[in-house]
Motif scaffolding. Structure first.
Motif, PDB file in Angstrom:
ATOM      1  N   SER A  32       0.826  -1.205   0.000  1.00 31.88           N
ATOM      2  CA  SER A  32       0.000   0.000   0.000  1.00 31.88           C
ATOM      3  C   SER A  32       0.861   1.256   0.000  1.00 31.88           C
ATOM      4  O   SER A  32       0.429   2.301  -0.471  1.00 31.88           O
ATOM      5  CB  SER A  32      -0.960   0.008   1.189  1.00 31.88           C
ATOM      6  N   ASP A  33       2.101   1.146   0.488  1.00 34.47           N
ATOM      7  CA  ASP A  33       2.992   2.293   0.472  1.00 34.47           C
ATOM      8  C   ASP A  33       3.438   2.642  -0.957  1.00 34.47           C
ATOM      9  O   ASP A  33       3.769   3.788  -1.241  1.00 34.47           O
ATOM     10  CB  ASP A  33       4.211   2.054   1.360  1.00 34.47           C
ATOM     11  N   ALA A  34       3.409   1.690  -1.869  1.00 33.47           N
ATOM     12  CA  ALA A  34       3.777   1.950  -3.263  1.00 33.47           C
ATOM     13  C   ALA A  34       2.615   2.552  -4.043  1.00 33.47           C
ATOM     14  O   ALA A  34       2.822   3.273  -5.024  1.00 33.47           O
ATOM     15  CB  ALA A  34       4.227   0.663  -3.938  1.00 33.47           C
ATOM     16  N   VAL A  35       1.399   2.293  -3.612  1.00 34.50           N
ATOM     17  CA  VAL A  35       0.215   2.729  -4.354  1.00 34.50           C
ATOM     18  C   VAL A  35       0.033   4.240  -4.287  1.00 34.50           C
ATOM     19  O   VAL A  35      -0.280   4.879  -5.293  1.00 34.50           O
ATOM     20  CB  VAL A  35      -1.041   1.994  -3.827  1.00 34.50           C
ATOM     21  N   ARG A  36       0.207   4.842  -3.118  1.00 37.02           N
ATOM     22  CA  ARG A  36      -0.027   6.287  -2.953  1.00 37.02           C
ATOM     23  C   ARG A  36       0.823   7.134  -3.896  1.00 37.02           C
ATOM     24  O   ARG A  36       0.301   8.037  -4.540  1.00 37.02           O
ATOM     25  CB  ARG A  36       0.204   6.716  -1.508  1.00 37.02           C
ATOM     26  N   PRO A  37       2.145   6.889  -3.999  1.00 39.04           N
ATOM     27  CA  PRO A  37       2.933   7.710  -4.930  1.00 39.04           C
ATOM     28  C   PRO A  37       2.487   7.555  -6.388  1.00 39.04           C
ATOM     29  O   PRO A  37       2.500   8.524  -7.145  1.00 39.04           O
ATOM     30  CB  PRO A  37       4.370   7.215  -4.747  1.00 39.04           C
ATOM     31  N   TRP A  38       2.101   6.349  -6.767  1.00 39.52           N
ATOM     32  CA  TRP A  38       1.637   6.151  -8.145  1.00 39.52           C
ATOM     33  C   TRP A  38       0.374   6.962  -8.396  1.00 39.52           C
ATOM     34  O   TRP A  38       0.176   7.494  -9.474  1.00 39.52           O
ATOM     35  CB  TRP A  38       1.360   4.678  -8.420  1.00 39.52           C
ATOM     36  N   TYR A  39      -0.467   7.050  -7.388  1.00 37.02           N
ATOM     37  CA  TYR A  39      -1.712   7.809  -7.526  1.00 37.02           C
ATOM     38  C   TYR A  39      -1.446   9.313  -7.438  1.00 37.02           C
ATOM     39  O   TYR A  39      -1.893  10.082  -8.287  1.00 37.02           O
ATOM     40  CB  TYR A  39      -2.696   7.381  -6.433  1.00 37.02           C
ATOM     41  N   ASP A  40      -0.701   9.732  -6.402  1.00 38.31           N
ATOM     42  CA  ASP A  40      -0.477  11.164  -6.170  1.00 38.31           C
ATOM     43  C   ASP A  40       0.475  11.791  -7.171  1.00 38.31           C
ATOM     44  O   ASP A  40       0.191  12.858  -7.726  1.00 38.31           O
ATOM     45  CB  ASP A  40       0.074  11.394  -4.752  1.00 38.31           C
ATOM     46  N   GLU A  41       1.624  11.160  -7.407  1.00 45.02           N
ATOM     47  CA  GLU A  41       2.670  11.768  -8.216  1.00 45.02           C
ATOM     48  C   GLU A  41       2.523  11.461  -9.705  1.00 45.02           C
ATOM     49  O   GLU A  41       2.746  12.332 -10.542  1.00 45.02           O
ATOM     50  CB  GLU A  41       4.038  11.319  -7.712  1.00 45.02           C
ATOM     51  N   GLU A  42       2.183  10.222 -10.036  1.00 43.47           N
ATOM     52  CA  GLU A  42       2.084   9.842 -11.440  1.00 43.47           C
ATOM     53  C   GLU A  42       0.680  10.007 -11.997  1.00 43.47           C
ATOM     54  O   GLU A  42       0.471   9.933 -13.203  1.00 43.47           O
ATOM     55  CB  GLU A  42       2.565   8.399 -11.637  1.00 43.47           C
ATOM     56  N   GLY A  43      -0.292  10.160 -11.127  1.00 44.58           N
ATOM     57  CA  GLY A  43      -1.670  10.375 -11.576  1.00 44.58           C
ATOM     58  C   GLY A  43      -2.346   9.135 -12.130  1.00 44.58           C
ATOM     59  O   GLY A  43      -3.300   9.237 -12.903  1.00 44.58           O
ATOM     60  N   LEU A  44      -1.862   7.955 -11.740  1.00 44.74           N
ATOM     61  CA  LEU A  44      -2.471   6.721 -12.226  1.00 44.74           C
ATOM     62  C   LEU A  44      -3.795   6.467 -11.519  1.00 44.74           C
ATOM     63  O   LEU A  44      -3.965   6.804 -10.349  1.00 44.74           O
ATOM     64  CB  LEU A  44      -1.544   5.538 -11.991  1.00 44.74           C
ATOM     65  N   GLY A  45      -4.730   5.831 -12.218  1.00 51.70           N
ATOM     66  CA  GLY A  45      -6.004   5.462 -11.639  1.00 51.70           C
ATOM     67  C   GLY A  45      -5.932   4.075 -11.023  1.00 51.70           C
ATOM     68  O   GLY A  45      -4.900   3.396 -11.070  1.00 51.70           O
ATOM     69  N   ALA A  46      -7.050   3.651 -10.451  1.00 53.44           N
ATOM     70  CA  ALA A  46      -7.091   2.361  -9.757  1.00 53.44           C
ATOM     71  C   ALA A  46      -6.793   1.195 -10.699  1.00 53.44           C
ATOM     72  O   ALA A  46      -6.059   0.273 -10.342  1.00 53.44           O
ATOM     73  CB  ALA A  46      -8.446   2.168  -9.087  1.00 53.44           C
ATOM     74  N   ARG A  47      -7.346   1.224 -11.903  1.00 52.83           N
ATOM     75  CA  ARG A  47      -7.101   0.123 -12.856  1.00 52.83           C
ATOM     76  C   ARG A  47      -5.643   0.059 -13.294  1.00 52.83           C
ATOM     77  O   ARG A  47      -5.066  -1.020 -13.405  1.00 52.83           O
ATOM     78  CB  ARG A  47      -8.012   0.251 -14.064  1.00 52.83           C
ATOM     79  N   ALA A  48      -5.048   1.221 -13.543  1.00 55.67           N
ATOM     80  CA  ALA A  48      -3.643   1.249 -13.968  1.00 55.67           C
ATOM     81  C   ALA A  48      -2.724   0.776 -12.848  1.00 55.67           C
ATOM     82  O   ALA A  48      -1.763   0.030 -13.091  1.00 55.67           O
ATOM     83  CB  ALA A  48      -3.262   2.655 -14.407  1.00 55.67           C
TER      84      ALA A  48
END
Length: 116
Positions: A36-52
């Motif tokens: 779960s610690d890897a998911v937040r940066p992908w969402y916040d910084e890279e702008g990825l959605g849940a599916r990506a």
């Protein structure tokens, strides 16, 4: 419609949470998920959605909590802990509506008229 379902629908519409459930409990439960610690940066910084994010976790072969594949719903719960409660209430409402429609259909068949 049952009283519990009516009150759940009212909470969904008003945006309040279920009594007895604390915000910190919901937030801490998402931190227990692996990766779960890897998911937040992908969402916040890279702008990825849940599916990506889900696709990326599965491509990297990172197992989910029970060792299986990641699903977009699980990733959405990590991104927004309140989504779990919203989905739970919405699912309960949908099940109650379907049950009520089934009950009415059966009653109309027995009585031979439209019971609505």
């Amino acid at each position: 419609m049952r009283t519990e379902t009516r009150s759940a629908c009212a909470r969904l519409q008003s945006g309040t949470t279920t009594p007895g459930r604390h915000e910190e409990d919901r937030q801490s439960s998402c931190h227990r998920l692996p990766h779960s610690d890897a998911v937040r940066p992908w969402y916040d910084e890279e702008g990825l959605g849940a599916r990506a994010i889900c696709r990326r976790l599965n491509e990297q072969q990172k197992p989910a909590k029970r060792g299986g594949k990641w699903h977009p719903t699980t990733v959405a719960w990590i991104i927004d802990p309140a989504a779990r409660e919203t989905n739970r209430v919405r699912s309960a409402f949908d099940r109650a509506q379907k049950k009520e429609e089934t009950r009415r259909t059966r009653a109309s068949k027995i009585l031979g008229s439209s019971v609505r």
